[in-house]
Design an enzyme around this catalytic site. Sequence first.
Site, PDB file in Angstrom:
ATOM      1  N   ILE A 156       0.711  -1.167  -0.016  1.00  0.00           N
ATOM      2  CA  ILE A 156       0.036  -0.019   0.024  1.00  0.00           C
ATOM      3  C   ILE A 156       0.873   1.397   0.038  1.00  0.00           C
ATOM      4  CG2 ILE A 156      -1.924   1.199   1.277  1.00  0.00           C
ATOM      5  CD1 ILE A 156      -2.869  -1.409   2.109  1.00  0.00           C
ATOM      6  N   THR A 233      -4.646   5.075   7.312  1.00  0.00           N
ATOM      7  CA  THR A 233      -5.695   4.102   7.029  1.00  0.00           C
ATOM      8  C   THR A 233      -5.096   2.672   7.317  1.00  0.00           C
ATOM      9  OG1 THR A 233      -4.351   4.170   4.892  1.00  0.00           O
ATOM     10  CG2 THR A 233      -6.150   5.599   4.991  1.00  0.00           C
ATOM     11  N   SER A 234      -4.189   2.780   8.558  1.00  0.00           N
ATOM     12  CA  SER A 234      -3.516   1.311   8.506  1.00  0.00           C
ATOM     13  C   SER A 234      -4.222   0.463   9.759  1.00  0.00           C
ATOM     14  CB  SER A 234      -2.173   1.407   8.789  1.00  0.00           C
ATOM     15  OG  SER A 234      -1.438   0.243   8.714  1.00  0.00           O
ATOM     16  N   ARG A 235      -4.120   0.861  10.960  1.00  0.00           N
ATOM     17  CA  ARG A 235      -4.431   0.185  12.065  1.00  0.00           C
ATOM     18  C   ARG A 235      -4.709   1.351  13.155  1.00  0.00           C
ATOM     19  NH1 ARG A 235      -6.362  -2.869   8.982  1.00  0.00           N
ATOM     20  NH2 ARG A 235      -6.322  -5.195   9.153  1.00  0.00           N
ATOM     21  N   ASP A 259      -9.216   6.542   8.764  1.00  0.00           N
ATOM     22  CA  ASP A 259      -9.853   5.379   8.444  1.00  0.00           C
ATOM     23  C   ASP A 259     -10.251   4.274   9.272  1.00  0.00           C
ATOM     24  OD1 ASP A 259     -11.825   4.323   6.384  1.00  0.00           O
ATOM     25  OD2 ASP A 259     -10.151   2.763   6.197  1.00  0.00           O
ATOM     26  N   GLU A 264     -12.379   1.027  17.242  1.00  0.00           N
ATOM     27  CA  GLU A 264     -13.247   1.053  16.191  1.00  0.00           C
ATOM     28  C   GLU A 264     -14.003  -0.281  16.590  1.00  0.00           C
ATOM     29  OE1 GLU A 264     -10.613   0.802  12.945  1.00  0.00           O
ATOM     30  OE2 GLU A 264     -11.506  -1.104  12.403  1.00  0.00           O
ATOM     31  N   HIS A 296     -13.365   2.780   8.328  1.00  0.00           N
ATOM     32  CA  HIS A 296     -12.652   1.367   7.785  1.00  0.00           C
ATOM     33  C   HIS A 296     -13.205   1.060   6.457  1.00  0.00           C
ATOM     34  CE1 HIS A 296      -9.781  -1.868   9.174  1.00  0.00           C
ATOM     35  NE2 HIS A 296      -9.724  -1.886   8.172  1.00  0.00           N
ATOM     36  N   GLN A 297     -13.365   1.979   5.592  1.00  0.00           N
ATOM     37  CA  GLN A 297     -13.946   1.723   4.218  1.00  0.00           C
ATOM     38  C   GLN A 297     -12.791   1.638   3.267  1.00  0.00           C
ATOM     39  OE1 GLN A 297     -16.494   5.520   3.817  1.00  0.00           O
ATOM     40  NE2 GLN A 297     -15.538   5.181   1.805  1.00  0.00           N
ATOM     41  N   ALA A 298     -11.505   2.005   3.435  1.00  0.00           N
ATOM     42  CA  ALA A 298     -10.288   2.195   2.470  1.00  0.00           C
ATOM     43  C   ALA A 298     -10.283   0.780   1.453  1.00  0.00           C
ATOM     44  CB  ALA A 298      -9.046   2.484   3.010  1.00  0.00           C
ATOM     45  N   PHE A 299     -10.651  -0.214   1.990  1.00  0.00           N
ATOM     46  CA  PHE A 299     -10.493  -1.457   1.187  1.00  0.00           C
ATOM     47  C   PHE A 299     -11.772  -1.433   0.285  1.00  0.00           C
ATOM     48  CE2 PHE A 299     -13.776  -4.110   2.954  1.00  0.00           C
ATOM     49  CZ  PHE A 299     -14.260  -3.709   3.819  1.00  0.00           C
TER      50      PHE A 299
HETATM   51  P1  NAI Z   1       2.777  -4.909   3.568  1.00  0.00           P
HETATM   52  O1  NAI Z   1       3.098  -6.266   4.476  1.00  0.00           O
HETATM   53  O2  NAI Z   1       2.977  -4.976   2.131  1.00  0.00           O
HETATM   54  O3  NAI Z   1       3.578  -3.607   4.054  1.00  0.00           O
HETATM   55  C1  NAI Z   1       3.820  -3.254   5.483  1.00  0.00           C
HETATM   56  C2  NAI Z   1       5.159  -2.623   5.389  1.00  0.00           C
HETATM   57  O4  NAI Z   1       5.349  -1.962   6.768  1.00  0.00           O
HETATM   58  C3  NAI Z   1       6.405  -3.290   4.959  1.00  0.00           C
HETATM   59  O5  NAI Z   1       7.280  -2.351   4.220  1.00  0.00           O
HETATM   60  C4  NAI Z   1       6.970  -3.397   6.435  1.00  0.00           C
HETATM   61  O6  NAI Z   1       8.548  -3.461   6.415  1.00  0.00           O
HETATM   62  C5  NAI Z   1       6.601  -2.204   7.193  1.00  0.00           C
HETATM   63  N1  NAI Z   1       6.862  -2.113   8.601  1.00  0.00           N
HETATM   64  C6  NAI Z   1       6.778  -3.355   9.442  1.00  0.00           C
HETATM   65  N2  NAI Z   1       6.943  -2.732  10.729  1.00  0.00           N
HETATM   66  C7  NAI Z   1       7.468  -1.572  10.429  1.00  0.00           C
HETATM   67  C8  NAI Z   1       7.849  -0.614  11.584  1.00  0.00           C
HETATM   68  N3  NAI Z   1       8.047  -0.667  12.826  1.00  0.00           N
HETATM   69  N4  NAI Z   1       8.037   0.797  11.036  1.00  0.00           N
HETATM   70  C9  NAI Z   1       7.851   1.270   9.700  1.00  0.00           C
HETATM   71  N5  NAI Z   1       7.377   0.178   8.715  1.00  0.00           N
HETATM   72  C10 NAI Z   1       7.342  -1.005   9.436  1.00  0.00           C
HETATM   73  O7  NAI Z   1       1.247  -4.570   4.088  1.00  0.00           O
HETATM   74  P2  NAI Z   1       0.068  -3.626   3.353  1.00  0.00           P
HETATM   75  O8  NAI Z   1      -0.467  -4.659   2.160  1.00  0.00           O
HETATM   76  O9  NAI Z   1       0.772  -2.591   2.629  1.00  0.00           O
HETATM   77  O10 NAI Z   1      -0.727  -3.205   4.284  1.00  0.00           O
HETATM   78  C11 NAI Z   1      -0.288  -2.121   5.266  1.00  0.00           C
HETATM   79  C12 NAI Z   1      -1.463  -2.000   6.327  1.00  0.00           C
HETATM   80  O11 NAI Z   1      -2.637  -1.568   6.098  1.00  0.00           O
HETATM   81  C13 NAI Z   1      -1.707  -3.571   7.078  1.00  0.00           C
HETATM   82  O12 NAI Z   1      -1.036  -3.830   7.818  1.00  0.00           O
HETATM   83  C14 NAI Z   1      -3.341  -3.216   7.427  1.00  0.00           C
HETATM   84  O13 NAI Z   1      -2.957  -2.939   8.911  1.00  0.00           O
HETATM   85  C15 NAI Z   1      -3.564  -1.915   6.727  1.00  0.00           C
HETATM   86  N6  NAI Z   1      -4.805  -2.032   6.146  1.00  0.00           N
HETATM   87  C16 NAI Z   1      -5.776  -1.304   6.067  1.00  0.00           C
HETATM   88  C17 NAI Z   1      -7.014  -1.342   5.432  1.00  0.00           C
HETATM   89  C18 NAI Z   1      -8.290  -0.434   5.262  1.00  0.00           C
HETATM   90  O14 NAI Z   1      -9.225  -0.823   4.755  1.00  0.00           O
HETATM   91  N7  NAI Z   1      -7.988   0.790   5.931  1.00  0.00           N
HETATM   92  C19 NAI Z   1      -7.152  -2.265   4.201  1.00  0.00           C
HETATM   93  C20 NAI Z   1      -5.821  -3.190   4.151  1.00  0.00           C
HETATM   94  C21 NAI Z   1      -4.804  -3.095   5.029  1.00  0.00           C
END
Ligand code: NAI
Length: 331
Positions: A156, A233-235, A259, A264, A296-299
């Site tokens: 992302i 938009t992560s957690r 998001d 939540e 939480h609608q980004a997805f």
């Molecule tokens: P990904 O696993 O491809 O990327 C995560 C990145 O975070 C990697 O580059 C990793 O090295 C890095 N990372 C790990 N620990 C870290 C730290 N301490 N400091 C900085 N960077 C760190 O995951 P992706 O697919 O990009 O998703 C990221 C997050 O987005 C997911 O973990 C999830 O929580 C959230 N998400 C939210 C959605 C939403 O609808 N709002 C939908 C999908 C994911």
Amino acid sequence: MKVAVFSTKPYDQTFLTQANDEAHAHELTFLETRLNEATAALAKGFEAVCVFVNDQVDALVLEQLAAGGTRVVALRCAGFNNVDLKAAQRLGMKVVRVPAYSPYAVAEHTVALMLTLNRQIHRAYHRIRDGNFALDGLLGFDLRGRTVGVIGTGQIGVEVARIMRGFGCRVLGHAPAPNPEAEALGVEYVSLDELFSLSDIITLHCPLTPETHHLIDANAMAKMKDGVMLINTSRGAIVDTSAVIEGLKSGHIGYLGLDVYEEEGDLFFEDQSNLVLQDDVFARLLTFPNVVITGHQAFFTRNALESIAHTTLGNLTELEESGECENRVAG
Ligand code: NAI
């Protein structure tokens, strides 16, 4: 496989049923309730449970599931911070997830929050409907030339970086290891402190882990520029919400786009419009004109839901056929 699908919304049922009819033959039972200690008994006799982000999949729930014959937890999301993986391992339960469905959906929503906040679209929308065509208070800034800090440059984060590079922004990245794809886009990797102090916009794309819990706290915010824009938009729990509220009150935080929210689980995905909001921290966030929150609608795009359904059912089929699955995170 016999699957109890928890936290089902009408859209889940639509997309999962369609994907199942197209390519699989699982026996899906849709349950509206969330999975928790009180509802785990509903999965008795089901080989698999299918869960989402706010289902409670801790040791206690996993033990109940295992006792009822469940062997597989299929997450229909990427993050798995709500699952006690050690307990799953100990109980011999397989946990599978959807590692990638549409990073574009989340990245595009992230940028939508940035643009909404910057150009005050949320306020302009109401003003125009109210016959108020004054521009005072809607002043934005050009994104071109601004510095965007991306924390977590995985699937992302890299898409957000790509879009922001397209706007002509300087993009800084911070992650445990640089992503060559991001580097090729011109993302400059810096320390967290440098990212905090140099960025006009900071956007979070790392997973929630013990390390990233409250990564954005009062201490981190003190290092940020005055008027910084913060997007999550992560957690939710990556941000200390009470500290951010103080930052908003003082004006140090100029814009906040969320998001996700720490608490939540008690709010999102349900229509609570007839109820009195009990969460005072969330209620305070809603009072700021420079805060935009989505639930939480980004997805939530058609493409992502199709992909989630296909991968989730594919994971179950793989496990059924070979006992193996490349999207396994435990078991
Ligand atoms: P990904 O696993 O491809 O990327 C995560 C990145 O975070 C990697 O580059 C990793 O090295 C890095 N990372 C790990 N620990 C870290 C730290 N301490 N400091 C900085 N960077 C760190 O995951 P992706 O697919 O990009 O998703 C990221 C997050 O987005 C997911 O973990 C999830 O929580 C959230 N998400 C939210 C959605 C939403 O609808 N709002 C939908 C999908 C994911």
